[in-house]
Design a protein around this motif. Structure first.
Motif, PDB file in Angstrom:
ATOM      1  N   LEU A  21       0.800  -1.219   0.000  1.00 49.52           N
ATOM      2  CA  LEU A  21       0.000   0.000   0.000  1.00 49.52           C
ATOM      3  C   LEU A  21       0.837   1.275   0.000  1.00 49.52           C
ATOM      4  O   LEU A  21       0.285   2.369   0.017  1.00 49.52           O
ATOM      5  N   GLY A  22       2.147   1.165  -0.044  1.00 50.21           N
ATOM      6  CA  GLY A  22       2.984   2.358  -0.026  1.00 50.21           C
ATOM      7  C   GLY A  22       2.786   3.148   1.251  1.00 50.21           C
ATOM      8  O   GLY A  22       2.830   2.602   2.361  1.00 50.21           O
ATOM      9  N   SER A  23       2.520   4.454   1.111  1.00 47.76           N
ATOM     10  CA  SER A  23       2.353   5.333   2.277  1.00 47.76           C
ATOM     11  C   SER A  23       0.905   5.450   2.737  1.00 47.76           C
ATOM     12  O   SER A  23       0.619   6.230   3.652  1.00 47.76           O
ATOM     13  N   LEU A  24      -0.009   4.700   2.112  1.00 45.34           N
ATOM     14  CA  LEU A  24      -1.427   4.873   2.415  1.00 45.34           C
ATOM     15  C   LEU A  24      -1.719   4.637   3.895  1.00 45.34           C
ATOM     16  O   LEU A  24      -2.397   5.449   4.538  1.00 45.34           O
ATOM     17  N   ALA A  25      -1.237   3.532   4.458  1.00 37.15           N
ATOM     18  CA  ALA A  25      -1.514   3.237   5.863  1.00 37.15           C
ATOM     19  C   ALA A  25      -0.912   4.302   6.774  1.00 37.15           C
ATOM     20  O   ALA A  25      -1.537   4.722   7.755  1.00 37.15           O
ATOM     21  N   ASP A  26       0.303   4.775   6.453  1.00 34.63           N
ATOM     22  CA  ASP A  26       0.943   5.817   7.268  1.00 34.63           C
ATOM     23  C   ASP A  26       0.138   7.109   7.237  1.00 34.63           C
ATOM     24  O   ASP A  26      -0.027   7.777   8.266  1.00 34.63           O
ATOM     25  N   LEU A  27      -0.371   7.485   6.068  1.00 37.55           N
ATOM     26  CA  LEU A  27      -1.117   8.740   5.952  1.00 37.55           C
ATOM     27  C   LEU A  27      -2.482   8.654   6.630  1.00 37.55           C
ATOM     28  O   LEU A  27      -2.973   9.656   7.143  1.00 37.55           O
ATOM     29  N   LEU A  28      -3.080   7.479   6.634  1.00 36.71           N
ATOM     30  CA  LEU A  28      -4.338   7.326   7.344  1.00 36.71           C
ATOM     31  C   LEU A  28      -4.117   7.290   8.854  1.00 36.71           C
ATOM     32  O   LEU A  28      -4.925   7.813   9.624  1.00 36.71           O
ATOM     33  N   GLY A  43      13.721  15.218   1.410  1.00 31.80           N
ATOM     34  CA  GLY A  43      13.936  16.543   0.862  1.00 31.80           C
ATOM     35  C   GLY A  43      12.658  17.340   0.668  1.00 31.80           C
ATOM     36  O   GLY A  43      11.590  16.978   1.165  1.00 31.80           O
ATOM     37  N   ASP A  44      12.777  18.445  -0.081  1.00 29.80           N
ATOM     38  CA  ASP A  44      11.687  19.412  -0.200  1.00 29.80           C
ATOM     39  C   ASP A  44      10.648  19.057  -1.253  1.00 29.80           C
ATOM     40  O   ASP A  44       9.575  19.662  -1.284  1.00 29.80           O
ATOM     41  N   VAL A  45      10.947  18.115  -2.144  1.00 27.80           N
ATOM     42  CA  VAL A  45       9.956  17.623  -3.104  1.00 27.80           C
ATOM     43  C   VAL A  45      10.017  16.099  -3.060  1.00 27.80           C
ATOM     44  O   VAL A  45      11.071  15.515  -3.306  1.00 27.80           O
ATOM     45  N   VAL A  46       8.886  15.475  -2.747  1.00 26.72           N
ATOM     46  CA  VAL A  46       8.874  14.025  -2.543  1.00 26.72           C
ATOM     47  C   VAL A  46       7.669  13.418  -3.263  1.00 26.72           C
ATOM     48  O   VAL A  46       6.767  14.127  -3.714  1.00 26.72           O
ATOM     49  N   ARG A  47       7.655  12.074  -3.324  1.00 24.27           N
ATOM     50  CA  ARG A  47       6.507  11.360  -3.869  1.00 24.27           C
ATOM     51  C   ARG A  47       5.992  10.349  -2.842  1.00 24.27           C
ATOM     52  O   ARG A  47       6.775   9.607  -2.242  1.00 24.27           O
ATOM     53  N   PHE A  48       4.678  10.356  -2.642  1.00 22.68           N
ATOM     54  CA  PHE A  48       4.023   9.334  -1.842  1.00 22.68           C
ATOM     55  C   PHE A  48       3.290   8.387  -2.778  1.00 22.68           C
ATOM     56  O   PHE A  48       2.550   8.829  -3.661  1.00 22.68           O
ATOM     57  N   ARG A  49       3.471   7.088  -2.598  1.00 22.38           N
ATOM     58  CA  ARG A  49       2.729   6.094  -3.359  1.00 22.38           C
ATOM     59  C   ARG A  49       1.591   5.567  -2.501  1.00 22.38           C
ATOM     60  O   ARG A  49       1.789   5.185  -1.348  1.00 22.38           O
ATOM     61  N   LEU A  50       0.373   5.566  -3.063  1.00 18.23           N
ATOM     62  CA  LEU A  50      -0.811   5.159  -2.329  1.00 18.23           C
ATOM     63  C   LEU A  50      -1.471   3.993  -3.053  1.00 18.23           C
ATOM     64  O   LEU A  50      -1.897   4.131  -4.200  1.00 18.23           O
ATOM     65  N   GLY A  51      -1.564   2.861  -2.384  1.00 19.14           N
ATOM     66  CA  GLY A  51      -2.257   1.724  -2.962  1.00 19.14           C
ATOM     67  C   GLY A  51      -1.325   0.753  -3.661  1.00 19.14           C
ATOM     68  O   GLY A  51      -0.130   1.022  -3.845  1.00 19.14           O
ATOM     69  N   PRO A  52      -1.857  -0.389  -4.078  1.00 22.01           N
ATOM     70  CA  PRO A  52      -1.027  -1.442  -4.681  1.00 22.01           C
ATOM     71  C   PRO A  52      -0.531  -1.053  -6.059  1.00 22.01           C
ATOM     72  O   PRO A  52      -1.146  -0.235  -6.750  1.00 22.01           O
ATOM     73  N   GLY A  54      -0.060  -0.688  -9.822  1.00 22.45           N
ATOM     74  CA  GLY A  54      -1.008  -0.834 -10.916  1.00 22.45           C
ATOM     75  C   GLY A  54      -2.394  -0.313 -10.606  1.00 22.45           C
ATOM     76  O   GLY A  54      -3.150   0.007 -11.524  1.00 22.45           O
ATOM     77  N   LEU A  55      -2.741  -0.213  -9.327  1.00 21.95           N
ATOM     78  CA  LEU A  55      -4.060   0.286  -8.937  1.00 21.95           C
ATOM     79  C   LEU A  55      -3.979   1.582  -8.134  1.00 21.95           C
ATOM     80  O   LEU A  55      -4.979   2.281  -8.001  1.00 21.95           O
ATOM     81  N   ALA A 194      -8.280   6.956  -0.671  1.00 23.40           N
ATOM     82  CA  ALA A 194      -8.484   5.572  -1.106  1.00 23.40           C
ATOM     83  C   ALA A 194      -8.184   5.401  -2.599  1.00 23.40           C
ATOM     84  O   ALA A 194      -8.703   6.153  -3.426  1.00 23.40           O
ATOM     85  N   PRO A 195      -7.348   4.433  -2.966  1.00 23.38           N
ATOM     86  CA  PRO A 195      -7.080   4.199  -4.397  1.00 23.38           C
ATOM     87  C   PRO A 195      -8.282   3.623  -5.120  1.00 23.38           C
ATOM     88  O   PRO A 195      -8.453   3.822  -6.320  1.00 23.38           O
ATOM     89  N   VAL A 196      -9.126   2.897  -4.411  1.00 23.80           N
ATOM     90  CA  VAL A 196     -10.356   2.334  -4.974  1.00 23.80           C
ATOM     91  C   VAL A 196     -11.468   2.588  -3.962  1.00 23.80           C
ATOM     92  O   VAL A 196     -11.293   2.370  -2.769  1.00 23.80           O
ATOM     93  N   LYS A 197     -12.621   3.075  -4.421  1.00 21.17           N
ATOM     94  CA  LYS A 197     -13.713   3.371  -3.500  1.00 21.17           C
ATOM     95  C   LYS A 197     -15.050   3.047  -4.149  1.00 21.17           C
ATOM     96  O   LYS A 197     -15.198   3.104  -5.371  1.00 21.17           O
ATOM     97  N   ALA A 198     -16.009   2.738  -3.312  1.00 23.72           N
ATOM     98  CA  ALA A 198     -17.344   2.427  -3.799  1.00 23.72           C
ATOM     99  C   ALA A 198     -17.988   3.684  -4.362  1.00 23.72           C
ATOM    100  O   ALA A 198     -17.806   4.778  -3.823  1.00 23.72           O
ATOM    101  N   PRO A 199     -18.753   3.568  -5.446  1.00 23.23           N
ATOM    102  CA  PRO A 199     -19.476   4.734  -5.954  1.00 23.23           C
ATOM    103  C   PRO A 199     -20.379   5.335  -4.881  1.00 23.23           C
ATOM    104  O   PRO A 199     -20.926   4.610  -4.039  1.00 23.23           O
ATOM    105  N   ARG A 200     -20.533   6.633  -4.938  1.00 22.58           N
ATOM    106  CA  ARG A 200     -21.312   7.324  -3.915  1.00 22.58           C
ATOM    107  C   ARG A 200     -22.785   6.902  -3.936  1.00 22.58           C
ATOM    108  O   ARG A 200     -23.482   7.016  -2.921  1.00 22.58           O
ATOM    109  N   THR A 201     -23.254   6.413  -5.062  1.00 22.61           N
ATOM    110  CA  THR A 201     -24.660   6.010  -5.160  1.00 22.61           C
ATOM    111  C   THR A 201     -24.946   4.664  -4.501  1.00 22.61           C
ATOM    112  O   THR A 201     -26.107   4.318  -4.286  1.00 22.61           O
ATOM    113  N   TRP A 202     -23.904   3.906  -4.189  1.00 23.35           N
ATOM    114  CA  TRP A 202     -24.126   2.614  -3.547  1.00 23.35           C
ATOM    115  C   TRP A 202     -24.564   2.835  -2.100  1.00 23.35           C
ATOM    116  O   TRP A 202     -23.996   3.679  -1.401  1.00 23.35           O
TER     117      TRP A 202
END
Length: 465
Positions: A21-28, A43-52, A54-55, A194-202
């Motif tokens: 999940l990359g940084s997703l659990a840490d950020l939550l 450093g001053d410019v970074v990248r966070f990876r969220l989720g598995p 490919g997804l 969330a990298p994947v989430k249920a549609p709001r209409t569900w």
């Protein structure tokens, strides 16, 4: 926004996270600590990876004052509020000033701007002082002489914004906002990350809860707007409440707000109109209670201007005579910014601090992190109002401190927030001495705003004139 990206510019380093999940659990779990660690380690410019793989998706963090200035100000037109998080907020509270863009935003800003001129805002000073005096009086019967600052300041700020915005409808507004806004924030954060989430209409449990929270908040706004259309105005004070002014706002170019637009503006003012002030006041008092010398200096300044216990109430004209108290508020906002994270999406590819930001990248800037940047703040966790003397501010980068955002989308209510914070703090220091020895550090989290996840207890002792 100029395109300055080159193929030779490196990508930002990736913040270490979990393999799946990359940084997703840490950020939550602890977003504030995760952002600080990212700057310290990468450093001053970074990248966070969220989720598995490919997804998932990536978020770029930009933490230097110079980078923040480019995102929020000098290249602001190229950074849009199209991030997944802002899309969630837009779905939850509507397309008001906080979330609107382009022509919608410009029209709304033109209609609302006259409501926040310095002259009009100064006209609310008497009501701020009245509410602060009522709060001080209520503390005389506090059990054991102790008050919980976070809850007390939130209710105070809601009372003030309710009185200014809604006139006499404060009691209902406070109850509805306290019951519905915090859980709606939390749901928005989870869906935004969330990298994947249920549609709001569900009809999931979370979607049903969010719909219930929205319905109650929107219902409050609709009732207030309708009462203003029927000619209702606030019962006390010399002017008109903001809801009445919003209903009447009109220009030849932009027309008037429709019903949905009015509701969305009112809800934004409810959110933004109390959170900044509540956070600044709660933590200013929390810090002063734990720092006797700074508390003495602030109290002595208040006594010189207002006359000490039993003296007169503060007015808008007293702001210039309370420079140290203003510095205290600014330092509290540095350490505890009410909006610790601000998101944008890069419209085109560019470079910041020599690092490539691709087109379409989600970008965040963070007052929480930049306000602690060791290149601009010595011993950054230390409470020191002297950081905000005019001389110190003059030599610091403009965006080393930005609790109200910045650029063309800077908070429209920042003067109101500063006025309310300084005058309320003056009344409370005039009336009480504060001792924070019984309280430790306040656990914090972050959603749309900074969240106190625990109490900030403080003992108050009435001063004798």
């Amino acid at each position: 926004m100029s395109v300055t990206t080159t193929r030779s510019a490196p990508r930002a380093p990736v913040v270490a996270g979990g393999p799946l999940l990359g940084s997703l659990a840490d950020l939550l779990r602890d977003p504030l600590a995760t952002y600080l660690r990212a700057r310290r380690e990468c450093g001053d410019v970074v990248r966070f990876r969220l989720g598995p793989p490919g997804l998932g998706r990536e978020i770029h963090g930009v933490f230097s004052p110079e980078g923040v200035q480019r995102v929020l100000a000098t290249e602001a037109s190229g950074y849009r509020k199209d991030t997944p998080f802002y899309q969630e907020v837009r779905e939850q509270i509507g397309n008001g000033l906080l979330t609107s863009q382009d022509a919608d935003y410009l029209r709304q800003r033109r209609l609302v701007q006259p409501l926040f001129t310095r002259h009009r805002v100064n006209g609310y000073a008497e009501e701020v002082a009245d509410e602060a005096a009522a709060l001080a009086e209520s503390w005389r019967t506090a059990p054991g002489g102790s008050v919980e600052l976070v809850g007390e300041m939130r209710r105070f700020a809601l009372q003030v914004v309710g009185r200014i915005l809604f006139g006499t409808d404060t009691e209902e507004a406070v109850a509805v906002v306290e019951r519905n806004l915090p859980p709606l924030q939390t749901l928005s954060l989870k869906r935004g990350l969330a990298p994947v989430k249920a549609p709001r209409t569900w009809p999931t449990p979370a979607n049903r809860r969010a719909a219930r929270y929205r319905a109650e908040l929107f219902g409050l706004c609709d009732r207030i707007i309708e009462s203003r259309r029927d000619g209702g105005t606030r019962a006390e004070g010399s002017g008109e409440d903001l809801a009445t002014l919003l209903v009447r706002a009109e220009t030849a170019e932009d027309g008037r707000f429709g019903q949905t637009e009015l509701r969305e503006q009112v809800l934004v003012f409810l959110l933004a109109g109390h959170e900044t002030t509540a956070t600044a006041l709660a933590f200013a008092l929390h810090l002063l209670a734990r720092h006797p010398e700074e508390r003495r200096r602030a109290r002595d300044e208040v006594d010189r201007v207002l006359g000490g216990p039993g003296g007169r109430a503060p007015t808008a004209e007293d702001m210039e005579a309370l420079p140290y108290l203003t510095m205290v508020v600014k330092e509290a906002m540095r350490l505890y910014p009410s909006a610790p994270i601000i998101g944008r999406r890069a419209g085109v590819g560019t470079e910041i601090d020599g690092v490539r930001i691709p087109a379409g990248a989600d970008v965040l800037v963070s007052p929480w992190v930049t306000h602690r940047h060791p290149d601009h703040w010595a011993d950054p966790e230390r409470f020191d109002p002297e950081r905000f003397t005019p001389e110190a501010e003059a030599v610091r980068p403009r965006y080393a401190w930005f609790p109200f955002g910045g650029g063309p989308r800077a908070c429209i209510g920042q003067h109101l927030s500063m006025l309310e914070s300084v005058l309320a703090l003056a009344v409370l220091l005039q009336t009480y001495d504060f001792d924070g020895a019984e309280g430790g550090d306040v656990p914090l989290g972050a959603a749309i705003t900074l969240i106190a996840k625990g109490p900030a207890w403080c003992r108050v002792t009435a001063r004798v004139g």
